[in-house]
Scaffold this motif. Structure first.
Motif, PDB file in Angstrom:
ATOM      1  N   LEU A   1       7.690   3.776   3.642  1.00  0.00           N
ATOM      2  CA  LEU A   1       8.507   4.942   3.975  1.00  0.00           C
ATOM      3  C   LEU A   1       9.896   4.735   3.381  1.00  0.00           C
ATOM      4  O   LEU A   1      10.621   3.817   3.777  1.00  0.00           O
TER       5      LEU A   1
ATOM      6  N   GLY B   1       2.013   8.813  -3.752  1.00  0.00           N
ATOM      7  CA  GLY B   1       1.479   8.534  -2.425  1.00  0.00           C
ATOM      8  C   GLY B   1       2.472   7.883  -1.494  1.00  0.00           C
ATOM      9  O   GLY B   1       2.238   7.807  -0.283  1.00  0.00           O
ATOM     10  N   VAL B   2       3.588   7.398  -2.038  1.00  0.00           N
ATOM     11  CA  VAL B   2       4.640   6.830  -1.199  1.00  0.00           C
ATOM     12  C   VAL B   2       5.402   7.964  -0.516  1.00  0.00           C
ATOM     13  O   VAL B   2       5.749   8.960  -1.156  1.00  0.00           O
ATOM     14  N   GLN B   3       5.666   7.815   0.759  1.00  0.00           N
ATOM     15  CA  GLN B   3       6.416   8.814   1.495  1.00  0.00           C
ATOM     16  C   GLN B   3       7.916   8.615   1.255  1.00  0.00           C
ATOM     17  O   GLN B   3       8.463   7.568   1.581  1.00  0.00           O
TER      18      GLN B   3
ATOM     19  N   ARG C   1       7.904  15.267  11.299  1.00  0.00           N
ATOM     20  CA  ARG C   1       6.452  15.105  11.120  1.00  0.00           C
ATOM     21  C   ARG C   1       5.856  14.300  12.274  1.00  0.00           C
ATOM     22  O   ARG C   1       4.785  14.631  12.799  1.00  0.00           O
TER      23      ARG C   1
ATOM     24  N   ARG D   1      10.693  10.892  -5.101  1.00  0.00           N
ATOM     25  CA  ARG D   1       9.255  11.136  -5.274  1.00  0.00           C
ATOM     26  C   ARG D   1       8.917  11.371  -6.738  1.00  0.00           C
ATOM     27  O   ARG D   1       7.889  10.896  -7.237  1.00  0.00           O
TER      28      ARG D   1
ATOM     29  N   GLN E   1       1.248   2.474  10.733  1.00  0.00           N
ATOM     30  CA  GLN E   1       1.223   3.316   9.543  1.00  0.00           C
ATOM     31  C   GLN E   1       2.260   2.854   8.531  1.00  0.00           C
ATOM     32  O   GLN E   1       1.964   2.681   7.344  1.00  0.00           O
ATOM     33  N   TYR E   2       3.511   2.655   8.976  1.00  0.00           N
ATOM     34  CA  TYR E   2       4.600   2.293   8.065  1.00  0.00           C
ATOM     35  C   TYR E   2       5.003   0.843   8.301  1.00  0.00           C
ATOM     36  O   TYR E   2       5.466   0.490   9.385  1.00  0.00           O
TER      37      TYR E   2
ATOM     38  N   GLN F   1       0.856  -1.180   0.000  1.00  0.00           N
ATOM     39  CA  GLN F   1       0.000   0.000   0.000  1.00  0.00           C
ATOM     40  C   GLN F   1       0.895   1.235   0.000  1.00  0.00           C
ATOM     41  O   GLN F   1       1.815   1.330   0.825  1.00  0.00           O
ATOM     42  N   PRO F   2       0.663   2.197  -0.909  1.00  0.00           N
ATOM     43  CA  PRO F   2       1.561   3.363  -0.979  1.00  0.00           C
ATOM     44  C   PRO F   2       1.759   4.055   0.363  1.00  0.00           C
ATOM     45  O   PRO F   2       2.878   4.431   0.717  1.00  0.00           O
ATOM     46  N   SER F   3       0.693   4.195   1.134  1.00  0.00           N
ATOM     47  CA  SER F   3       0.787   4.922   2.400  1.00  0.00           C
ATOM     48  C   SER F   3       1.540   4.146   3.471  1.00  0.00           C
ATOM     49  O   SER F   3       1.901   4.702   4.509  1.00  0.00           O
ATOM     50  N   SER F   4       1.799   2.852   3.222  1.00  0.00           N
ATOM     51  CA  SER F   4       2.492   2.042   4.229  1.00  0.00           C
ATOM     52  C   SER F   4       3.989   1.979   3.988  1.00  0.00           C
ATOM     53  O   SER F   4       4.710   1.338   4.748  1.00  0.00           O
TER      54      SER F   4
END
Length: 760
Positions: free
Chosen positions: A101, A124-126, A136, A114, A258-259, A96-99
């Motif tokens: 880092l 969406g990837v951090q 953050r 990025r 989250q990550y 998942q992109p949000s998962s």
């Protein structure tokens, strides 16, 4: 909980075939405006993401489970490999992109990552620096973990150090202020408190700018000043985040939820504090991919250490290790010099060096030049650069690299005298420049209200619209004469004009609004267009960049290695710094030095010792060179994690001719000294080479991936009769024995007829 109380923290012990075109994302988020693939199409399928990757890069991209360690030499496409890895996982639905880092060390590198992920369809990837990601988290969790508002973050600590010195009644000049500040930063990233500074500095072999006890006093006073003013510095961001994650398990679990997948670039530059933060992010999981090259460790003075990279397999026995050695950046001539520099290196990093294999067509040999003094050297470089530009080489594809920033002024003057445009590396970021911000506002206004703007009446397409708008901001078809601020502003606007031309060519029918949206995305990613000027940069700031032509200047004793490099470790870091400089060049490399500093001075300088045996007319200072590691893939031990593999007791390797203990990897493979007589069967050796070439052709991989020359020599010397004897030869592991054993034994038995022993 205050920053001072959180300083003491516990730390656990511890390539694709050559292509006729270049990649478009180069120079560390600076893209040449002439490249036709500036705006590539997003791959349609997950498998399309893997297209164009070489076998080792593909292995990186598809190894999405468990720990992965990528040992990547300079120019081998490491960023390409890891960004395609993330994109493939996202596009295939495995990540998942949000998962995810992705962590790196500079905002420029994070912006480049990025940008690449966006082009691969993995938005969406951090992708952040350690400090950015920690900041953050700290801002978000501060009210819950500590309460109240977070202290103000100061971006420069020099004034605070000066105030601390005043409080201690210690007078520091500007240079001492800078040096003491560096010592405080080193202390914090190595998690050293003021009371422990003196013994820690002595153990690390640091040459302190003042008495260690005095620096410890200044360090403690600095922490007091920060606490009194309710401010924190960048190192505190990491320290405080570590403290919060250690003390608050509920917050740590929230971050870990989250990550769930981590990628760390430039892992050889990780400090002990950053490693501790990474461990807290991971928890008891092992979904981690690290990328690095011990031979590019050039920031140890800041607390960076390659030990975490080199010990990765010990900490993660189940890790997959992939070695990238196919160099797509530099010509064989440049790569030969780079390999030669490291071949004479010593120390732990040298023991793990990667031997690069150029994938490019041959180019010119490196040029070596000696000058009477430094101004003459600068004039010579400027004169040659002027000739290259007149011959059609873009100024943006040329760099002058030096050891210290103080050398820059001489070259700035020489280039200005030769009417050569230049830019200083390390200046403010492109999209933060005032003229770029004003131009962006003007373009945005024209996109909204252009129908009422008489400036655009005669503009028939997007490029002409941009030229019309920017003409009101100072852009002209011809550059202004000379150099300086006026020329720099024009170069910035010209970069936007060139970008508009490429954008219109790649996306016919694009509007001014489309270009503004593209600029917004590029600003967010810090992916700047090229500024047309020769780059002047220090070797440290050049890391991660590349140019067609590189001038390495001032390569003389006292400057390279620098005069204050005293210990063996410091000398070896200077060698690695020169290696980084050499590997910035794609096609042409110029190496120069001056015999004296000033005109008329005594010519008592000599070329750098690192060039001995490499430049024409010199001899090597070391009698024996170390063998480099070739590319390949090493599988981990299935089902193992968290504990080091058992050590296997081995007897020392001894020469089978004279009995001497062998330490060189190449000699150990042959089981004899290089100087001892060989009983190799020459005919058998040639048959093995012919068979190897056929195997390499069939499998589409370099010949050394089948067997190295040393292994073939060892086979030809022992002429094994069965698999047991063949397996005892170093370089013949179980995988190669299973795949090639029958063919090799057939050749040794005299049954090879050519082309009929394929093991595929």
């Amino acid at each position: 909980m205050t920053p001072a109380a959180l300083v003491r923290l516990s730390v656990p012990a511890c390539g694709q075939p050559a292509q006729p075109f270049r990649e478009t994302w180069q120079h560390g988020c600076v893209t040449a405006a002439t490249h036709s693939t500036l705006f590539p199409q997003v791959p349609e399928t997950p498998d399309a993401v893997l297209e164009g990757l070489d076998p080792e890069q593909r292995e990186v991209a598809t190894a999405l489970h468990g720990p992965v360690c990528v040992l990547a030499g300079a120019g081998t496409g490491k960023t390409r490999a890891i960004t395609h890895r993330i994109a493939y996982g996202v596009r295939a639905g495995l990540l998942q992109p949000s998962s995810v880092l992705a962590v790196t060390f500079t905002n420029r590198a994070a912006g480049e990552m990025r940008g690449r992920l966006r082009q691969l369809g993995a938005a969406g990837v951090q992708a952040r620096t350690f400090h950015s990601a920690a900041l953050r988290q700290l801002q978000y969790f501060w009210p819950k973990a500590i309460g109240g508002s977070m202290p103000r973050l100061v971006d420069r600590k020099i004034q605070l150090v000066a105030d601390a010195a005043a409080a201690c009644r210690i007078r520091l000049d500007r240079g001492e202020l800078r040096d003491v500040t560096a010592e405080i930063e080193w202390s914090k990233v190595t998690q050293t408190v003021p009371a422990d500074y003196a013994p820690a500095a002595a153990k690390a072999g640091r040459e302190t700018p003042r008495d260690p006890a005095e620096i410890a006093q200044l360090y403690a006073a600095y922490e007091d000043v920060k606490r009194e003013r309710s401010v924190i510095d960048f190192e505190d961001v990491l320290l405080l985040t570590v403290a919060v994650l250690q003390d608050r398990h509920d917050i740590a679990e929230q971050v870990r939820a989250q990550y769930q997948h981590f990628v760390v670039d430039e892992y050889q530059d990780v400090s002990p504090l950053q490693q501790r933060l990474l461990e807290l992010w991971l928890g008891d999981r092992d979904s981690l991919c690290v990328v690095g090259d011990a031979s590019q460790t050039i920031y140890s003075f800041t607390g960076a250490t390659p030990d975490h990279l080199l010990d990765f397999r010990t900490r993660h026995p189940g890790a997959t290790v992939v070695k990238l050695v196919r160099d797509y950046r530099s010509t064989p001539q440049v790569v030969h010099l780079a390999n030669g520099l490291l071949a004479q290196a010593k120390g732990r990093a040298a023991d793990h060096r990667l031997e690069l294999v150029s994938q490019r067509a041959p180019g010119p040999e490196p040029v070596y030049a000696e000058y009477t003094d430094e101004p003459a050297e600068a004039e010579g470089a400027a004169r040659r650069i002027r000739e290259l530009i007149d011959a059609g080489v873009p100024a943006a594809e040329i760099a002058v690299l030096f050891r210290t920033n103080a050398q820059s002024e001489t070259y700035e003057q020489a280039l200005a005298d030769a009417a050569v445009p230049y830019q200083l590396r390390g200046a403010e970021r492109f999209f933060d420049r005032p003229e770029v911000r004003k131009a962006s506002v003007a373009l945005r206004g024209a996109a909204r209200f252009g129908g009422n703007d008489s400036l655009l009446d005669d503009a028939v397409d997007l490029p002409s619209q941009v030229r019309a708008v920017l003409s009101g901001e100072g852009w002209t078809p011809r550059p202004p004469a000379g150099s300086g601020a006026v020329r720099e502003r024009w170069e910035s606007l010209a970069a936007l004009v060139n970008l508009a031309q490429d954008f219109a060519a790649a996306k016919p029918g694009a509007t001014l609004a489309d270009l503004v949206a593209e600029l917004d995305e590029r600003a967010n990613a810090q992916h700047a267009p090229t500024v047309q000027g020769v780059t002047l940069a220090s070797l440290h700031s050049a890391k991660g960049l590349e140019w067609d032509v590189v001038f390495l200047v001032g390569v003389a004793e006292g400057m390279m290695p620098i005069t204050y490099a005293k210990t063996d470790e410091q000398i070896e870091e200077e060698r690695r710094l020169l290696y980084v400089g050499v590997t910035r060049a794609r096609e042409r490399l110029h190496v120069s030095w001056a015999l004296s500093r000033s005109p008329g001075g005594r010519p008592n300088r000599r070329p750098s010792r690192f060039l001995d045996g490499l430049r024409p007319g010199s001899t090597a200072t070391t009698a024996r060179t170390a063998a480099g590691s070739r590319g390949g893939i090493e599988r981990g031990i299935p089902g193992t994690r968290g504990s080091a593999p058992r050590r296997v007791q081995r007897t020392p390797a001894r020469c089978r001719v004279c009995g001497r203990t062998l330490t060189d990897a190449g000699e150990m493979k042959l089981m004899r000294c290089d100087d001892c007589p060989s009983d190799m069967n020459e005919g058998l050796y040639e048959q093995l080479r012919e068979w190897r070439a056929d195997q390499a052709l069939r499998s589409g991989q370099p010949a050394f991936c089948v067997f190295t020359d040393r292994t073939l020599m060892a086979i030809a010397e022992t002429s094994p009769d069965d698999e047991h004897e063949l397996a005892r030869i170093p370089g013949v592991g179980m995988r190669k024995l299973n795949r090639y054993g029958a063919g090799v034994l057939a050749i040794c038995a005299g049954q090879y007829a050519g082309g009929d022993t394929d093991q595929d």
